[in-house]
Design an enzyme around this catalytic site. Structure first.
Site, PDB file in Angstrom:
ATOM      1  N   ARG A 199     -14.268  -7.912   1.376  1.00  0.00           N
ATOM      2  CA  ARG A 199     -12.834  -7.761   1.136  1.00  0.00           C
ATOM      3  C   ARG A 199     -12.080  -8.991   1.639  1.00  0.00           C
ATOM      4  O   ARG A 199     -11.127  -9.460   1.008  1.00  0.00           O
ATOM      5  CB  ARG A 199     -12.311  -6.500   1.840  1.00  0.00           C
ATOM      6  CG  ARG A 199     -12.828  -5.182   1.305  1.00  0.00           C
ATOM      7  CD  ARG A 199     -12.181  -4.808  -0.007  1.00  0.00           C
ATOM      8  NE  ARG A 199     -10.740  -4.692   0.109  1.00  0.00           N
ATOM      9  CZ  ARG A 199     -10.107  -3.604   0.562  1.00  0.00           C
ATOM     10  NH1 ARG A 199     -10.794  -2.528   0.929  1.00  0.00           N
ATOM     11  NH2 ARG A 199      -8.795  -3.577   0.630  1.00  0.00           N
TER      12      ARG A 199
ATOM     13  N   CYS B 157     -16.531   2.831  -0.540  1.00  0.00           N
ATOM     14  CA  CYS B 157     -15.376   1.998  -0.185  1.00  0.00           C
ATOM     15  C   CYS B 157     -14.922   2.196   1.251  1.00  0.00           C
ATOM     16  O   CYS B 157     -14.164   1.367   1.766  1.00  0.00           O
ATOM     17  CB  CYS B 157     -14.225   2.246  -1.152  1.00  0.00           C
ATOM     18  SG  CYS B 157     -13.757   3.980  -1.298  1.00  0.00           S
TER      19      CYS B 157
ATOM     20  N   ARG C  43       0.884  -1.181   0.000  1.00  0.00           N
ATOM     21  CA  ARG C  43       0.000   0.000   0.000  1.00  0.00           C
ATOM     22  C   ARG C  43       0.912   1.218   0.000  1.00  0.00           C
ATOM     23  O   ARG C  43       1.613   1.475   0.995  1.00  0.00           O
ATOM     24  CB  ARG C  43      -0.895  -0.031   1.243  1.00  0.00           C
ATOM     25  CG  ARG C  43      -1.966   1.060   1.322  1.00  0.00           C
ATOM     26  CD  ARG C  43      -2.798   0.804   2.570  1.00  0.00           C
ATOM     27  NE  ARG C  43      -3.813   1.790   2.807  1.00  0.00           N
ATOM     28  CZ  ARG C  43      -5.073   1.718   2.377  1.00  0.00           C
ATOM     29  NH1 ARG C  43      -5.457   0.688   1.644  1.00  0.00           N
ATOM     30  NH2 ARG C  43      -5.952   2.650   2.666  1.00  0.00           N
TER      31      ARG C  43
ATOM     32  N   HIS D 218      -6.814   0.941  -7.027  1.00  0.00           N
ATOM     33  CA  HIS D 218      -7.096   0.112  -5.850  1.00  0.00           C
ATOM     34  C   HIS D 218      -7.838  -1.140  -6.346  1.00  0.00           C
ATOM     35  O   HIS D 218      -9.029  -1.311  -6.098  1.00  0.00           O
ATOM     36  CB  HIS D 218      -7.949   0.895  -4.860  1.00  0.00           C
ATOM     37  CG  HIS D 218      -7.955   0.335  -3.472  1.00  0.00           C
ATOM     38  ND1 HIS D 218      -7.417  -0.889  -3.149  1.00  0.00           N
ATOM     39  CD2 HIS D 218      -8.443   0.846  -2.297  1.00  0.00           C
ATOM     40  CE1 HIS D 218      -7.588  -1.121  -1.855  1.00  0.00           C
ATOM     41  NE2 HIS D 218      -8.191  -0.073  -1.320  1.00  0.00           N
TER      42      HIS D 218
ATOM     43  N   ASP E 163     -17.124   8.123  -3.006  1.00  0.00           N
ATOM     44  CA  ASP E 163     -15.897   8.011  -2.225  1.00  0.00           C
ATOM     45  C   ASP E 163     -15.657   9.365  -1.567  1.00  0.00           C
ATOM     46  O   ASP E 163     -16.322  10.357  -1.909  1.00  0.00           O
ATOM     47  CB  ASP E 163     -14.731   7.628  -3.156  1.00  0.00           C
ATOM     48  CG  ASP E 163     -13.478   7.165  -2.427  1.00  0.00           C
ATOM     49  OD1 ASP E 163     -13.465   7.202  -1.179  1.00  0.00           O
ATOM     50  OD2 ASP E 163     -12.507   6.777  -3.107  1.00  0.00           O
TER      51      ASP E 163
ATOM     52  N   GLN F 274     -10.043  -3.416  -4.002  1.00  0.00           N
ATOM     53  CA  GLN F 274     -11.331  -2.830  -3.668  1.00  0.00           C
ATOM     54  C   GLN F 274     -12.345  -3.091  -4.778  1.00  0.00           C
ATOM     55  O   GLN F 274     -13.473  -3.532  -4.522  1.00  0.00           O
ATOM     56  CB  GLN F 274     -11.176  -1.332  -3.445  1.00  0.00           C
ATOM     57  CG  GLN F 274     -12.472  -0.616  -3.084  1.00  0.00           C
ATOM     58  CD  GLN F 274     -12.945  -0.934  -1.692  1.00  0.00           C
ATOM     59  OE1 GLN F 274     -12.202  -0.737  -0.727  1.00  0.00           O
ATOM     60  NE2 GLN F 274     -14.171  -1.411  -1.548  1.00  0.00           N
TER      61      GLN F 274
END
Length: 311
Positions: A289, A261, A102, A129, A220, A132
């Protein structure tokens, strides 16, 4: 023959058959979460940016698969003292079966993947991402019963999450739309790449037009990590027009689902009444996830990629 690519740096690295295989594995892992699929294998979680869902889901997931999650904060590694990304990757590949990273810059991932013989998985960069998006489409498949022909309307800034949703949506036959101020719209690169993958991102100025007929309304945060200095300008550009409210949800003309998200800044990009509504599936997204990322690791292991380099 190995089907999947070694590295998952972009949603575009996945094919429809990869996604089908991952989702099939995820279905099974939901029912039988504990296994020894990664027994004896360590997975490095190298995080340069803060995280809640990504870190916990990967740590728990690797453990449930019988593996050993090794969390590495950038600030406590030699990267913080000038060691190159390539040298770090060449070292880690002798200890672990995969690197989940990350990072601030997407280039860090590409450099790491080029140097390492083990998989590098993008757990968020400034550009994409993919984990996600992969989990989000799994949730949509679960809630709507299909992916091909689904309409997803994204309201707000063209974030890294949006980029991955657009690319994976093109691969899976999802119609992806975005409504945002012109200066915060998607890059030409994303629009061209989505078209190359067989999709076509539709860009709107008016959120009400973007959500008409949408099966999914997605948003988001308006100020992402690293953009704190732009906060006032961004909020002026987006609010109140680009906030997801019950009124905006009603303009879909159908019983749409709401997705985010997370983390959410309630009252900014979305109202409490939408976040907490029956249409909201944001916490189911978060839960998925775990299953999907586990399935991704298992799939890479099945392809023979998760083997540390031997001296």
């Amino acid at each position: 023959m190995q089907v999947m690519r070694k590295d998952v740096l972009s949603a575009a690295d996945l094919t429809p058959s990869d996604v089908d295989a991952i989702y099939s594995l995820a279905d099974g892992l939901r029912n039988a979460p504990v296994s020894d699929a990664l027994r004896g294998l360590a997975v490095a979680l190298l995080f340069e940016k803060p995280s809640t869902r990504t870190r916990v889901s990967f740590e728990v997931g690797v453990s449930q698969l019988g593996g050993i999650p090794v969390y590495l904060d950038y600030t406590t590694t030699q990267l913080s003292r000038g060691e190159t990304v390539e040298d770090t990757a060449r070292t880690l590949e002798r200890y672990v079966g995969a690197i989940v990273a990350r990072v601030n810059r997407h280039g860090t991932l590409t450099s790491m993947a080029a140097a390492a013989g083990i998989p590098v998985i993008n757990a968020l960069s400034d550009i994409e991402h993919p984990c996600q998006a992969l989990s989000d489409y799994y949730t949509i498949r679960e809630k709507i019963g299909r992916l091909k022909g689904v309409v997803l309307a994204f309201i707000g800034d063209s974030t890294n999450v949006f980029n991955s949703l657009a690319l994976l949506g093109a691969i899976l036959g999802v119609e992806v739309r975005i409504a945002s101020p012109r200066e915060y719209g998607p890059s030409r690169w994303i629009l061209d790449k989505a078209k190359e993958l067989g999709g076509d991102v539709l860009v709107y100025d008016d959120p009400s037009e973007a959500v008409k007929g949408a099966d999914v309304v997605y948003t988001d945060v308006l100020v992402s990590m690293g953009q704190e200095s732009e906060r006032e300008a961004r909020l002026r550009a987006f609010l109140p027009r680009y906030r997801v409210t019950p009124e905006l949800m009603s303009k879909t003309g159908k019983r749409s689902i709401f997705m985010h998200c997370l983390p959410a800044h309630r009252g900014e990009e979305v109202s409490d009444s939408v976040m907490d509504s029956e249409q909201s599936v944001v916490f189911e997204q978060a839960g998925n996830r775990l299953h999907v990322q586990k399935a991704l690791l298992v799939r890479l292991a099945e392809e023979g990629y998760l083997q540390p380099r031997r001296p």
